[in-house]
Design a protein around this motif. Structure first.
Motif, PDB file in Angstrom:
ATOM      1  N   UNK A 314     131.891 -27.224  34.723  1.00 42.23           N
ATOM      2  CA  UNK A 314     132.568 -27.567  35.972  1.00 42.23           C
ATOM      3  C   UNK A 314     132.626 -29.078  36.152  1.00 42.23           C
ATOM      4  N   UNK A 315     131.514 -29.740  35.873  1.00 44.41           N
ATOM      5  CA  UNK A 315     131.491 -31.201  35.973  1.00 44.41           C
ATOM      6  C   UNK A 315     132.522 -31.830  35.041  1.00 44.41           C
ATOM      7  N   UNK A 316     132.607 -31.300  33.829  1.00 45.47           N
ATOM      8  CA  UNK A 316     133.580 -31.837  32.873  1.00 45.47           C
ATOM      9  C   UNK A 316     135.002 -31.621  33.367  1.00 45.47           C
ATOM     10  N   UNK A 317     135.262 -30.426  33.928  1.00 42.89           N
ATOM     11  CA  UNK A 317     136.606 -30.116  34.419  1.00 42.89           C
ATOM     12  C   UNK A 317     136.999 -31.003  35.590  1.00 42.89           C
ATOM     13  N   UNK A 318     136.016 -31.432  36.388  1.00 40.52           N
ATOM     14  CA  UNK A 318     136.283 -32.283  37.545  1.00 40.52           C
ATOM     15  C   UNK A 318     136.260 -33.772  37.213  1.00 40.52           C
ATOM     16  N   UNK A 319     136.109 -34.080  35.934  1.00 40.02           N
ATOM     17  CA  UNK A 319     136.242 -35.469  35.526  1.00 40.02           C
ATOM     18  C   UNK A 319     134.977 -36.182  35.138  1.00 40.02           C
ATOM     19  N   UNK A 320     133.844 -35.486  35.166  1.00 38.99           N
ATOM     20  CA  UNK A 320     132.597 -36.132  34.743  1.00 38.99           C
ATOM     21  C   UNK A 320     132.649 -36.410  33.239  1.00 38.99           C
ATOM     22  N   UNK A 321     132.228 -37.580  32.853  1.00 45.67           N
ATOM     23  CA  UNK A 321     132.276 -37.957  31.439  1.00 45.67           C
ATOM     24  C   UNK A 321     131.110 -37.350  30.662  1.00 45.67           C
ATOM     25  N   UNK A 322     131.257 -37.332  29.347  1.00 46.35           N
ATOM     26  CA  UNK A 322     130.159 -36.861  28.507  1.00 46.35           C
ATOM     27  C   UNK A 322     128.926 -37.733  28.688  1.00 46.35           C
ATOM     28  N   UNK A 323     129.142 -39.040  28.846  1.00 44.00           N
ATOM     29  CA  UNK A 323     128.016 -39.944  29.041  1.00 44.00           C
ATOM     30  C   UNK A 323     127.221 -39.632  30.281  1.00 44.00           C
ATOM     31  N   UNK A 324     127.929 -39.207  31.359  1.00 40.85           N
ATOM     32  CA  UNK A 324     127.244 -38.846  32.604  1.00 40.85           C
ATOM     33  C   UNK A 324     126.305 -37.663  32.380  1.00 40.85           C
ATOM     34  N   UNK A 325     126.826 -36.633  31.709  1.00 42.54           N
ATOM     35  CA  UNK A 325     126.024 -35.439  31.469  1.00 42.54           C
ATOM     36  C   UNK A 325     124.884 -35.728  30.499  1.00 42.54           C
ATOM     37  N   UNK A 326     125.136 -36.567  29.505  1.00 45.21           N
ATOM     38  CA  UNK A 326     124.085 -36.950  28.562  1.00 45.21           C
ATOM     39  C   UNK A 326     122.947 -37.645  29.289  1.00 45.21           C
ATOM     40  N   UNK A 327     123.305 -38.498  30.276  1.00 43.32           N
ATOM     41  CA  UNK A 327     122.266 -39.191  31.039  1.00 43.32           C
ATOM     42  C   UNK A 327     121.415 -38.198  31.835  1.00 43.32           C
ATOM     43  N   UNK A 328     122.043 -37.142  32.345  1.00 46.31           N
ATOM     44  CA  UNK A 328     121.295 -36.117  33.073  1.00 46.31           C
ATOM     45  C   UNK A 328     120.273 -35.456  32.153  1.00 46.31           C
ATOM     46  N   UNK A 329     120.713 -35.087  30.948  1.00 46.17           N
ATOM     47  CA  UNK A 329     119.818 -34.399  30.011  1.00 46.17           C
ATOM     48  C   UNK A 329     118.695 -35.326  29.553  1.00 46.17           C
ATOM     49  N   UNK A 330     119.037 -36.581  29.258  1.00 46.80           N
ATOM     50  CA  UNK A 330     118.003 -37.532  28.830  1.00 46.80           C
ATOM     51  C   UNK A 330     116.987 -37.777  29.937  1.00 46.80           C
ATOM     52  N   UNK A 331     117.475 -37.828  31.179  1.00 44.22           N
ATOM     53  CA  UNK A 331     116.542 -38.052  32.287  1.00 44.22           C
ATOM     54  C   UNK A 331     115.616 -36.845  32.449  1.00 44.22           C
ATOM     55  N   UNK A 332     116.142 -35.628  32.229  1.00 39.65           N
ATOM     56  CA  UNK A 332     115.281 -34.445  32.250  1.00 39.65           C
ATOM     57  C   UNK A 332     114.171 -34.579  31.200  1.00 39.65           C
ATOM     58  N   UNK A 333     114.553 -35.053  30.019  1.00 37.46           N
ATOM     59  CA  UNK A 333     113.567 -35.223  28.950  1.00 37.46           C
ATOM     60  C   UNK A 333     112.530 -36.276  29.315  1.00 37.46           C
ATOM     61  N   UNK A 334     112.983 -37.361  29.963  1.00 35.22           N
ATOM     62  CA  UNK A 334     112.053 -38.430  30.330  1.00 35.22           C
ATOM     63  C   UNK A 334     111.086 -37.970  31.419  1.00 35.22           C
ATOM     64  N   UNK A 335     111.601 -37.219  32.394  1.00 32.72           N
ATOM     65  CA  UNK A 335     110.709 -36.690  33.439  1.00 32.72           C
ATOM     66  C   UNK A 335     109.654 -35.792  32.808  1.00 32.72           C
ATOM     67  N   UNK A 336     110.097 -34.915  31.904  1.00 31.08           N
ATOM     68  CA  UNK A 336     109.152 -34.037  31.210  1.00 31.08           C
ATOM     69  C   UNK A 336     108.127 -34.857  30.440  1.00 31.08           C
ATOM     70  N   UNK A 337     108.577 -35.939  29.796  1.00 30.85           N
ATOM     71  CA  UNK A 337     107.677 -36.764  28.983  1.00 30.85           C
ATOM     72  C   UNK A 337     106.593 -37.403  29.840  1.00 30.85           C
ATOM     73  N   UNK A 338     106.972 -37.993  30.980  1.00 32.85           N
ATOM     74  CA  UNK A 338     105.993 -38.700  31.802  1.00 32.85           C
ATOM     75  C   UNK A 338     105.017 -37.734  32.482  1.00 32.85           C
ATOM     76  N   UNK A 339     105.527 -36.602  32.955  1.00 38.81           N
ATOM     77  CA  UNK A 339     104.635 -35.625  33.585  1.00 38.81           C
ATOM     78  C   UNK A 339     103.679 -35.019  32.550  1.00 38.81           C
TER      79      UNK A 339
END
Length: 402
Positions: A314-339
């Motif tokens: 849905x985000x992609x269809x509404x114009x969100x870039x691949x980079x935006x979604x990649x940042x979301x996934x990387x941030x999930x990984x970073x949160x998991x790493x620090x916790x």
């Protein structure tokens, strides 16, 4: 999925609106947080994998540092720039006797300020209540305050070892030696001895206890001549050329090796870590920790991403870039790493605390803690790659086929 759908609607609005740049940046942490904490069971599994990896990596690294310090403990407590040792000596814990009179030969070499003798050898410690064990006997000139002496003395004193029969043992090995403290009797190679000093934390990598005594007493117990030594430590005069003095000593003493202290230290460590099974075990354990952490985190992030493919589409269809979604996934990984790192280090320090006072020497340093954080972040980032590949291949049109 209510929380996740709400985050998707907010992120979609941010992607489509005229102020999309600032809002999209602010929405990345919110969307990453909600995706990560929406499925708490999946998050727990991820954190368990990270915690397990952090603890295992910390333990393996701590053992390595502990082994390194344990192997080099005797060398690190000496002051000589050069060591004269029997040819073929693999480690400081692999002692034998020099032919003899090397100390006097070294003193005749220009640039040598003074020398010190160490006598070391494997000996039989007969317990007072029966049975025996092997110890590593260390003899030195205890009357020289600038020379080698047992350290971390918690009961008695080094000066008391000059008394007849007195030896120093470490509290860590009381059970192995069948002693309880000062004044306890035993026997070394048929010679009666008495505990005259107690140290704390002087461990041997070979698990054989160190027993310290005077130079003459050690020579007598090891049946060596008074001119013989296991090692001759050479202290140079100020400004003397180390390489030139070493070459002169080699020419003067062809039946012995002459090494710089750093060279002998490195040889001792390399022998035990890379020429015995100990090194293989450490390397295998560290590799296992990394593999387990990457696989568990990658699998969990991939599953989480797959569960949210419709929202990402849905985000992609509404114009969100691949980079935006990649940042979301990387941030999930970073949160998991620090916790995961925080929980893992807390558990690690508890384990290290329990290991104090045992024969296992594990060490944690600020540098190692920072390195483990970097490795944990890198591990989780690499694990996120599988999820990223899945997301960037999403066909935005798939949202309209639901």
């Amino acid at each position: 999925m209510q929380g996740s759908n709400q985050a998707t609607r907010q992120a979609s609005a941010a992607a489509a609106g005229p102020r999309k740049s600032g809002r999209r940046i602010r929405m990345v942490p919110k969307l990453a947080y909600r995706n990560l904490f929406h499925d708490k069971l999946s998050l727990v599994v991820t954190l368990i994998g990270i915690v397990f990896s952090v603890v295992l990596l910390a333990f393996q690294s701590g053992i390595y540092l502990g082994i390194e310090r344990t192997i080099a403990a005797i060398i690190d407590r000496t002051d000589g720039e050069l060591w004269i040792l029997p040819i073929g000596t693999k480690s400081v814990d692999d002692p034998s006797l020099l032919p003899g009179r090397e100390q006097y030969g070294a003193m005749s070499v220009p640039g040598v300020k003074h020398t010190e003798v160490l006598v070391m050898g494997f000996s039989r410690w007969r317990k007072q209540n029966g049975g025996a064990t092997t110890v590593l006997l260390v003899g030195s000139d205890l009357t020289n305050p600038a020379g080698f002496q047992p350290w971390n003395v918690i009961d008695g004193s080094v000066g008391q070892l000059a008394a007849p029969k007195f030896v120093a043992v470490d509290k860590t090995y009381f059970r192995d030696l069948d002693v309880k403290g000062m004044g306890e009797p035993a026997e070394i190679n048929g010679h009666s001895v008495v505990v005259g000093a107690v140290t704390k934390g002087i461990r041997s990598f070979t698990t054989m206890p160190y027993v310290f005594t005077t130079l003459g007493r050690a020579q007598s117990m090891l049946n060596s001549q008074r001119e013989q030594a296991s090692y001759v430590l050479v202290k140079l005069e100020d400004g003397a050329d180390v390489d030139a003095v070493r070459q002169a000593l080699r020419e003067k003493l062809p039946d012995a090796e002459v090494l710089k202290r750093e060279e002998f230290r490195a040889r001792s460590i390399n022998y035990w870590l890379f020429h015995t099974a100990a090194g293989s075990g450490l390397i295998a354990g560290t590799a296992l920790a990394l593999i387990v952490g990457i696989v568990i985190v990658a699998q969990t992030l991939y599953a989480s991403t797959k569960d949210h493919l419709n929202e990402f589409a849905t985000l992609r269809a509404l114009g969100a870039s691949s980079g935006y979604i990649v940042r979301v996934i990387l941030l999930q990984a970073l949160i998991s790493a620090f916790v995961g790192y925080a929980f893992g280090m807390a558990l690690t320090m508890s384990i290290f605390k329990l290991a104090e006072g045992t024969t296992l020497n594990v060490v944690m340093t600020p540098g190692l803690a920072v390195l483990l954080l970097v490795v944990t972040v890198a591990m989780c980032t690499v694990a996120a790659v599988s999820a990223i590949f899945k997301v960037i291949r999403i066909d935005p049109a798939s949202v309209f086929s639901r």
